[in-house]
Design a protein around this motif. Structure first.
Motif, PDB file in Angstrom:
ATOM      1  N   ALA A 172      -0.718  -0.522   8.061  1.00 45.37           N
ATOM      2  CA  ALA A 172      -2.064   0.257   8.100  1.00 45.37           C
ATOM      3  C   ALA A 172      -1.772   1.946   7.691  1.00 45.37           C
ATOM      4  O   ALA A 172      -2.671   2.380   7.181  1.00 45.37           O
ATOM      5  CB  ALA A 172      -2.228   0.731   9.979  1.00 45.37           C
ATOM      6  N   PHE A 173      -0.652   2.270   7.698  1.00 44.61           N
ATOM      7  CA  PHE A 173      -0.120   3.500   7.007  1.00 44.61           C
ATOM      8  C   PHE A 173      -0.377   3.626   5.284  1.00 44.61           C
ATOM      9  O   PHE A 173      -0.851   4.500   4.883  1.00 44.61           O
ATOM     10  CB  PHE A 173       1.390   4.025   7.391  1.00 44.61           C
ATOM     11  N   TYR A 174       0.099   2.450   4.815  1.00 48.80           N
ATOM     12  CA  TYR A 174      -0.248   2.430   3.371  1.00 48.80           C
ATOM     13  C   TYR A 174      -1.476   2.227   3.062  1.00 48.80           C
ATOM     14  O   TYR A 174      -1.967   3.050   2.083  1.00 48.80           O
ATOM     15  CB  TYR A 174       0.766   1.549   2.740  1.00 48.80           C
ATOM     16  N   ASN A 175      -2.135   1.555   3.829  1.00 51.10           N
ATOM     17  CA  ASN A 175      -3.785   1.364   3.645  1.00 51.10           C
ATOM     18  C   ASN A 175      -4.588   2.722   3.754  1.00 51.10           C
ATOM     19  O   ASN A 175      -5.411   2.925   2.782  1.00 51.10           O
ATOM     20  CB  ASN A 175      -4.403   0.419   4.407  1.00 51.10           C
ATOM     21  N   THR A 176      -3.987   3.516   4.461  1.00 50.69           N
ATOM     22  CA  THR A 176      -4.733   4.702   4.995  1.00 50.69           C
ATOM     23  C   THR A 176      -4.159   5.964   3.823  1.00 50.69           C
ATOM     24  O   THR A 176      -5.169   6.497   3.406  1.00 50.69           O
ATOM     25  CB  THR A 176      -4.289   5.346   6.212  1.00 50.69           C
ATOM     26  N   PHE A 177      -3.051   5.847   3.506  1.00 51.30           N
ATOM     27  CA  PHE A 177      -2.653   7.100   2.360  1.00 51.30           C
ATOM     28  C   PHE A 177      -2.379   6.517   1.072  1.00 51.30           C
ATOM     29  O   PHE A 177      -2.212   7.687   0.382  1.00 51.30           O
ATOM     30  CB  PHE A 177      -1.491   7.576   3.152  1.00 51.30           C
ATOM     31  N   ILE A 186      -2.019  -0.786  -2.573  1.00 53.23           N
ATOM     32  CA  ILE A 186      -0.909  -0.796  -1.725  1.00 53.23           C
ATOM     33  C   ILE A 186       0.298  -1.484  -2.232  1.00 53.23           C
ATOM     34  O   ILE A 186       1.540  -1.635  -1.761  1.00 53.23           O
ATOM     35  CB  ILE A 186      -1.535  -1.655  -0.517  1.00 53.23           C
ATOM     36  N   ARG A 187       0.180  -2.019  -3.558  1.00 53.76           N
ATOM     37  CA  ARG A 187       0.903  -2.698  -4.252  1.00 53.76           C
ATOM     38  C   ARG A 187       1.967  -1.945  -4.917  1.00 53.76           C
ATOM     39  O   ARG A 187       2.897  -1.944  -5.782  1.00 53.76           O
ATOM     40  CB  ARG A 187       0.187  -3.693  -5.536  1.00 53.76           C
ATOM     41  N   ASP A 188       1.600  -0.356  -5.110  1.00 55.94           N
ATOM     42  CA  ASP A 188       2.523   0.458  -5.392  1.00 55.94           C
ATOM     43  C   ASP A 188       3.710   0.897  -4.618  1.00 55.94           C
ATOM     44  O   ASP A 188       4.586   1.649  -5.049  1.00 55.94           O
ATOM     45  CB  ASP A 188       1.759   1.682  -6.093  1.00 55.94           C
ATOM     46  N   THR A 189       3.461   0.347  -3.254  1.00 52.83           N
ATOM     47  CA  THR A 189       4.465   0.693  -2.328  1.00 52.83           C
ATOM     48  C   THR A 189       5.534  -0.380  -2.456  1.00 52.83           C
ATOM     49  O   THR A 189       5.552  -1.481  -3.141  1.00 52.83           O
ATOM     50  CB  THR A 189       3.934   0.837  -1.085  1.00 52.83           C
TER      51      THR A 189
END
Length: 155
Positions: A96-101, A105-108
């Protein structure tokens, strides 16, 4: 008879490192439990306006028991976390955090699926937190031992 020179193994270094980390953890846990104990004792003795001499044993019992119980409960919480009890919750919050900011998301560093995340967590070594158990039990046993004079001297 052959003269044998003992080999220095890497296990000795690992054991020494584990022993040092155990004693450091033991010291930190002891200081934390002592601070909690002193805080509870001070709050009970001087926080409610009662005569401190009348409630001394109750304050000692509560201080040692509360700090011991908190440390033992924290030990069980860490052990549960090591066994994966909160993995799905952690993965969901990270997702949820990565989707928000983040735009992509694959860069994380987050794995693509929960199964991949679980496999990565399984490969990590388990934490050795037995020092929390030992210090917590010590404080809890002291609190239980202090119950004897508390019940004998109680009016």
């Amino acid at each position: 008879m052959r003269n044998r020179i003992p080999k220095i193994e890497t296990n000795d270094e690992e054991r020494r490192t584990k022993l040092v980390s155990y004693f450091v953890g033991l010291g930190i846990s002891f200081v934390a439990a002592s601070l909690i104990c002193v805080a509870v004792i001070c709050i009970q003795l001087y926080g409610n306006g009662e005569d401190p001499s009348k409630i001394l044993y109750r304050a000692l019992v509560d201080g040692f028991s509360i700090s011991g119980i908190l440390l033992v409960m924290f030990f069980f919480l860490v052990r549960l976390s090591d066994y994966g009890a909160f993995d799905i919750l952690v993965y969901g919050v990270k997702l949820a955090f990565y989707n928000t900011f983040y735009k992509n998301i694959r860069d994380t560093k987050l794995p693509a699926s929960y199964a991949d995340y679980k496999e990565l967590k399984r490969q990590k070594p388990k934490l050795s937190v037995s020092y929390m158990w030992h210090v917590g039990l010590l404080f809890l046993i002291i609190g239980i031992i202090l119950l004897i004079p508390y019940y004998r001297l109680r009016p």
